[in-house]
Design an enzyme around this catalytic site. Sequence first.
Site, PDB file in Angstrom:
ATOM      1  CG  LEU A   3      -3.725   7.763  -7.253  1.00  0.00           C
ATOM      2  CD1 LEU A   3      -5.048   8.218  -6.640  1.00  0.00           C
ATOM      3  CD2 LEU A   3      -3.181   6.563  -6.446  1.00  0.00           C
ATOM      4  NE  ARG A  52       0.435  -0.647  -3.344  1.00  0.00           N
ATOM      5  CZ  ARG A  52       0.191   0.317  -2.467  1.00  0.00           C
ATOM      6  NH1 ARG A  52      -0.186   0.015  -1.235  1.00  0.00           N
ATOM      7  NH2 ARG A  52       0.308   1.585  -2.821  1.00  0.00           N
ATOM      8  CG  ASP A  93      -4.807  -2.114   0.792  1.00  0.00           C
ATOM      9  OD1 ASP A  93      -3.636  -1.725   0.721  1.00  0.00           O
ATOM     10  OD2 ASP A  93      -5.597  -1.736   1.694  1.00  0.00           O
ATOM     11  CG  PHE A 119      -5.721   3.228 -11.200  1.00  0.00           C
ATOM     12  CD1 PHE A 119      -6.880   3.011 -10.467  1.00  0.00           C
ATOM     13  CD2 PHE A 119      -4.581   3.657 -10.521  1.00  0.00           C
ATOM     14  CE1 PHE A 119      -6.895   3.209  -9.089  1.00  0.00           C
ATOM     15  CE2 PHE A 119      -4.589   3.857  -9.142  1.00  0.00           C
ATOM     16  CZ  PHE A 119      -5.763   3.624  -8.421  1.00  0.00           C
ATOM     17  CB  SER A 169       5.437   8.537  -2.889  1.00  0.00           C
ATOM     18  OG  SER A 169       6.324   7.720  -3.620  1.00  0.00           O
ATOM     19  CD  GLU A 219      -0.798  -1.701  -9.395  1.00  0.00           C
ATOM     20  OE1 GLU A 219      -1.259  -2.251  -8.385  1.00  0.00           O
ATOM     21  OE2 GLU A 219      -1.062  -2.062 -10.560  1.00  0.00           O
ATOM     22  N   GLY A 220       2.982   2.011  -6.160  1.00  0.00           N
ATOM     23  CA  GLY A 220       3.626   2.305  -4.880  1.00  0.00           C
ATOM     24  C   GLY A 220       5.041   1.781  -4.885  1.00  0.00           C
ATOM     25  N   GLY A 234      26.230 -14.545 -19.385  1.00  0.00           N
ATOM     26  CA  GLY A 234      27.504 -13.903 -19.726  1.00  0.00           C
ATOM     27  C   GLY A 234      27.300 -12.768 -20.715  1.00  0.00           C
ATOM     28  N   GLY A 235      28.259 -12.582 -21.612  1.00  0.00           N
ATOM     29  CA  GLY A 235      28.181 -11.488 -22.592  1.00  0.00           C
ATOM     30  C   GLY A 235      26.928 -11.559 -23.445  1.00  0.00           C
TER      31      GLY A 235
HETATM   32  N1  CAA Z   1      -7.596   1.256   3.094  1.00  0.00           N
HETATM   33  C1  CAA Z   1      -8.596   2.102   3.422  1.00  0.00           C
HETATM   34  N2  CAA Z   1      -8.393   3.393   3.764  1.00  0.00           N
HETATM   35  C2  CAA Z   1      -7.121   3.830   3.777  1.00  0.00           C
HETATM   36  C3  CAA Z   1      -6.026   3.005   3.448  1.00  0.00           C
HETATM   37  C4  CAA Z   1      -6.299   1.665   3.100  1.00  0.00           C
HETATM   38  N3  CAA Z   1      -5.328   0.816   2.767  1.00  0.00           N
HETATM   39  N4  CAA Z   1      -4.889   3.720   3.558  1.00  0.00           N
HETATM   40  C5  CAA Z   1      -5.256   4.961   3.936  1.00  0.00           C
HETATM   41  N5  CAA Z   1      -6.597   5.024   4.065  1.00  0.00           N
HETATM   42  C6  CAA Z   1      -7.409   6.159   4.482  1.00  0.00           C
HETATM   43  C7  CAA Z   1      -7.054   6.576   5.904  1.00  0.00           C
HETATM   44  O1  CAA Z   1      -7.805   5.843   6.856  1.00  0.00           O
HETATM   45  C8  CAA Z   1      -7.415   8.044   5.907  1.00  0.00           C
HETATM   46  O2  CAA Z   1      -8.825   8.150   6.013  1.00  0.00           O
HETATM   47  P1  CAA Z   1      -9.510   9.228   7.003  1.00  0.00           P
HETATM   48  O3  CAA Z   1      -9.156  10.576   6.435  1.00  0.00           O
HETATM   49  O4  CAA Z   1     -10.950   8.916   6.914  1.00  0.00           O
HETATM   50  O5  CAA Z   1      -8.892   9.007   8.346  1.00  0.00           O
HETATM   51  C9  CAA Z   1      -7.061   8.477   4.493  1.00  0.00           C
HETATM   52  O6  CAA Z   1      -7.085   7.295   3.679  1.00  0.00           O
HETATM   53  C10 CAA Z   1      -5.689   9.117   4.413  1.00  0.00           C
HETATM   54  O7  CAA Z   1      -4.772   8.169   4.922  1.00  0.00           O
HETATM   55  P2  CAA Z   1      -3.273   8.538   5.309  1.00  0.00           P
HETATM   56  O8  CAA Z   1      -3.280   9.768   6.158  1.00  0.00           O
HETATM   57  O9  CAA Z   1      -2.633   7.313   5.851  1.00  0.00           O
HETATM   58  O10 CAA Z   1      -2.676   8.910   3.878  1.00  0.00           O
HETATM   59  P3  CAA Z   1      -1.253   9.430   3.482  1.00  0.00           P
HETATM   60  O11 CAA Z   1      -1.406  10.708   2.772  1.00  0.00           O
HETATM   61  O12 CAA Z   1      -0.331   9.372   4.659  1.00  0.00           O
HETATM   62  O13 CAA Z   1      -0.791   8.368   2.337  1.00  0.00           O
HETATM   63  C11 CAA Z   1       0.070   6.343   1.430  1.00  0.00           C
HETATM   64  C12 CAA Z   1      -0.796   7.022   2.522  1.00  0.00           C
HETATM   65  C13 CAA Z   1       0.010   4.876   1.816  1.00  0.00           C
HETATM   66  C14 CAA Z   1       1.493   6.820   1.416  1.00  0.00           C
HETATM   67  C15 CAA Z   1      -0.603   6.566   0.059  1.00  0.00           C
HETATM   68  O14 CAA Z   1      -0.466   7.919  -0.366  1.00  0.00           O
HETATM   69  C16 CAA Z   1      -0.020   5.664  -1.017  1.00  0.00           C
HETATM   70  O15 CAA Z   1      -0.386   4.504  -1.107  1.00  0.00           O
HETATM   71  N6  CAA Z   1       0.894   6.200  -1.861  1.00  0.00           N
HETATM   72  C17 CAA Z   1       1.376   5.475  -3.035  1.00  0.00           C
HETATM   73  C18 CAA Z   1       0.445   5.705  -4.181  1.00  0.00           C
HETATM   74  C19 CAA Z   1       0.597   4.668  -5.254  1.00  0.00           C
HETATM   75  O16 CAA Z   1       0.697   3.482  -4.991  1.00  0.00           O
HETATM   76  N7  CAA Z   1       0.575   5.137  -6.487  1.00  0.00           N
HETATM   77  C20 CAA Z   1       0.653   4.290  -7.630  1.00  0.00           C
HETATM   78  C21 CAA Z   1      -0.458   4.622  -8.585  1.00  0.00           C
HETATM   79  S1  CAA Z   1      -0.867   3.415  -9.804  1.00  0.00           S
HETATM   80  C22 CAA Z   1       0.451   3.327 -10.860  1.00  0.00           C
HETATM   81  O17 CAA Z   1       1.496   3.049 -10.411  1.00  0.00           O
HETATM   82  C23 CAA Z   1       0.302   3.570 -12.321  1.00  0.00           C
HETATM   83  C24 CAA Z   1      -0.211   2.476 -13.124  1.00  0.00           C
HETATM   84  O18 CAA Z   1      -0.992   2.734 -14.022  1.00  0.00           O
HETATM   85  C25 CAA Z   1       0.225   1.062 -12.942  1.00  0.00           C
END
Ligand code: CAA
Length: 385
Positions: free
Chosen positions: A125, A244, A241, A123, A132, A365-366, A341-342
């Site tokens: 991203l 997590r 979602d 994945f 973040s 994952e956030g 302990g140790g």
């Molecule tokens: N479900 C559906 N749509 C969603 C949503 C959700 N849960 N959350 C946001 N959206 C949509 C919004 O509705 C919005 O859509 P529109 O433009 O159509 O209105 C759009 O997405 C943008 O939303 P926000 O303005 O709320 O977005 P934001 O820039 O403020 O960011 C955030 C939101 C929650 C902080 C997000 O950036 C986030 O989750 N950040 C963390 C990223 C993350 O978890 N990264 C880990 C990557 S994986 C990893 O760790 C590596 C691995 O390999 C294990």
Amino acid sequence: MFEELYTDQQIELHNRTRELAESAMRPVAAKYDEQQTYPWEVQHAIRDAGLSGVWIPQEYGGMGGGVLDLCIVVEEISRVCGGMGVGFAVNALGSFPIMIGGTDEQKERWLPAIAAGEKLIAFGLSEKKSGSDAGSMITTAKREGDCYVLNGEKKWNTNGAVASFNTIFAVTNPDRGARGISAFVVEEGTDGYRVGKHEDKMGIRCVPVVEIHLENCRVPADNLLGGDEGRGFKHAMITLDRARPGVAAQAVGLAQGALDLAMGYTHDRQQFGQSVSSFQGVQWMLADMATQIEAARQLVHHAARLIDAGAKQISKVSAMCKLMATDVAMKVTTDCVQLFGGYGYCKDYPIEKFMRDAKITQIYEGTNQIQRLVIARNMLRESAS
Ligand code: CAA
């Protein structure tokens, strides 16, 4: 496991995974942690046990289970090795965007090989400058004829060095912010796709976490998930979602595995002429840990059940279970090291690895700060409506 609350298939899945984890994973966990190499023998054992496609629909060769089934398996693997737990779970993270946003043809093209355990998927991203703030990514995908040309770098790509497929998010329209992001499945071996730096990590050392370089990487246009540009960010959020609870289950497994070891150690260890577990101070620690783990497990399973039931608003409960379970894992694994302990501080005993493996669950994952942000935003939205 309270058998009354689970289906026969889930109980069987739990028992099958525990048996496999004890026989094929625990004996080699320390070796792969030390070597920091990918445990192909474990991946093959998971495949041979028929566990690879737990969350994938039956029509694409999977078991047809849900997020709860996934969590049950991830917890049991992580109870013996957190790295092996995420090495398994990240295939769900990578394939959820296909299940959520892919066309039938795309599902048919990629999911059966993942379900059969023949191919792994990662994945992509995060980037160096967008963690973040995932929406600020700068990797681009430009349409040229029947291809998209991808340029950029992905960071923290778990399993990236061993995966055959990688779900990569890239900007197709820089003027549209998050709505200008699209998702592609990029196959290993595609020209311009290169695995870069391997991270030297504190924990989860058996899974490769790498950089992915995309240099004029030409991807067929029909690898654009769903066929429409601009839906990638939404699909990434929906994926997180759903995924997590899997990280949360990894955390519960780590905490449970550490507590199980601490129970055995404090029972056997004699000090002041008696078993260490006979001291009330130690008993209270054991009781607190067991209570915290059970509370975390039930929140994870509650979130998973809501997702599997098709609940619409799952962001908050998904973030809550990830936040709570991973904080519990960090506390419990640290307290378990204390009980050793140790000896707990030394690699002669397996307990310190649980503490090292647990730390990342509060980050990936956030981060847990992002989970709090997601929870609070949803609370405020609910109170305003
Ligand atoms: N479900 C559906 N749509 C969603 C949503 C959700 N849960 N959350 C946001 N959206 C949509 C919004 O509705 C919005 O859509 P529109 O433009 O159509 O209105 C759009 O997405 C943008 O939303 P926000 O303005 O709320 O977005 P934001 O820039 O403020 O960011 C955030 C939101 C929650 C902080 C997000 O950036 C986030 O989750 N950040 C963390 C990223 C993350 O978890 N990264 C880990 C990557 S994986 C990893 O760790 C590596 C691995 O390999 C294990």
